[in-house]
Design an enzyme around this catalytic site. Sequence first.
Site, short mmCIF file in Angstrom:
data_model
loop_
_atom_site.label_atom_id
_atom_site.label_comp_id
_atom_site.label_asym_id
_atom_site.label_seq_id
_atom_site.Cartn_x
_atom_site.Cartn_y
_atom_site.Cartn_z
N HIS A 10 2.85 -7.29 -4.75
CA HIS A 10 2.79 -5.91 -5.24
C HIS A 10 4.02 -5.59 -6.08
O HIS A 10 3.92 -4.99 -7.16
CB HIS A 10 2.73 -4.92 -4.06
CG HIS A 10 1.46 -4.96 -3.25
ND1 HIS A 10 1.46 -5.17 -1.90
CD2 HIS A 10 0.16 -4.82 -3.61
CE1 HIS A 10 0.21 -5.13 -1.45
NE2 HIS A 10 -0.60 -4.94 -2.46
N LYS A 33 -10.76 0.11 6.09
CA LYS A 33 -9.79 -0.71 6.83
C LYS A 33 -9.00 0.15 7.80
O LYS A 33 -8.60 1.26 7.46
CB LYS A 33 -8.79 -1.35 5.84
CG LYS A 33 -9.39 -2.32 4.83
CD LYS A 33 -8.26 -2.87 3.95
CE LYS A 33 -8.78 -3.63 2.74
NZ LYS A 33 -7.73 -3.90 1.73
N ARG A 67 -5.43 -11.49 -8.90
CA ARG A 67 -4.85 -12.75 -8.41
C ARG A 67 -5.75 -13.93 -8.73
O ARG A 67 -5.39 -14.83 -9.43
CB ARG A 67 -4.63 -12.67 -6.89
CG ARG A 67 -3.54 -11.78 -6.47
CD ARG A 67 -3.67 -11.39 -5.04
NE ARG A 67 -4.81 -10.51 -4.84
CZ ARG A 67 -5.08 -9.87 -3.75
NH1 ARG A 67 -4.31 -10.00 -2.70
NH2 ARG A 67 -6.13 -9.07 -3.66
N SER A 122 -1.88 -8.72 1.56
CA SER A 122 -1.35 -8.03 2.74
C SER A 122 -2.02 -8.57 4.00
O SER A 122 -1.37 -8.73 5.04
CB SER A 122 -1.63 -6.52 2.62
OG SER A 122 -0.99 -6.00 1.50
#
Length: 165
Positions: free
Chosen positions: A20, A44, A93, A131
């Site tokens: 990040h 989440k 990514r 994460s």
Amino acid sequence: MKRKILAVYPGSFDPPTNGHLNIVKRTLQLFPKLVIAITQNVHKTPLFSLKERLQLLKKITSNLDNVEVISFSGLLVDYLKVVDAFVVIRGLRVFSDFERELQMALINRKLNKNIETVFLIPDHSYTFLSSSAVKELAMFGTNVSEFVPKYVEIALKKRIYCNLK
Ligand code: ADP
């Protein structure tokens, strides 16, 4: 005179990682000001509360100029309207990120045609980092100092230790 464009980087940041931070630094090369906007992800259950993530991100970006950290609930498009912004930053990514990111970018554009999503690619050493992976590794006692700032590493250790008690 052209106005200064404000970039907004939304995400769960549960917890924030060096990946990040890499995106944050790259954004600052392109835009004069950045707001990191922490979202409540309805899908989440977070390890860190919104307030805790706000504190973590403020701490690890305190050495960077022109970065503000806020949290919001609700839709990103509504927040963008409030701060009069139209640039959304997202990180890409791996190829599998693309489908979800494209869908989100198109939904946001459907809700407000002026919104532009800018995708930034991190340094290749962060492309595997998420994460969720950091949380999983930390829960099994793996050293995550390579993946997160020291302050986040300490917070992770404390949280996992308290949860185990
Ligand atoms: P969300 O739940 O909204 O995807 P995340 O905190 O997981 O929130 O991610 C926020 C944004 O940061 C997303 O665009 C994600 O692709 C990007 N991101 C997460 N980890 C990395 C990383 N290691 N490198 C580059 N971008 C990343």
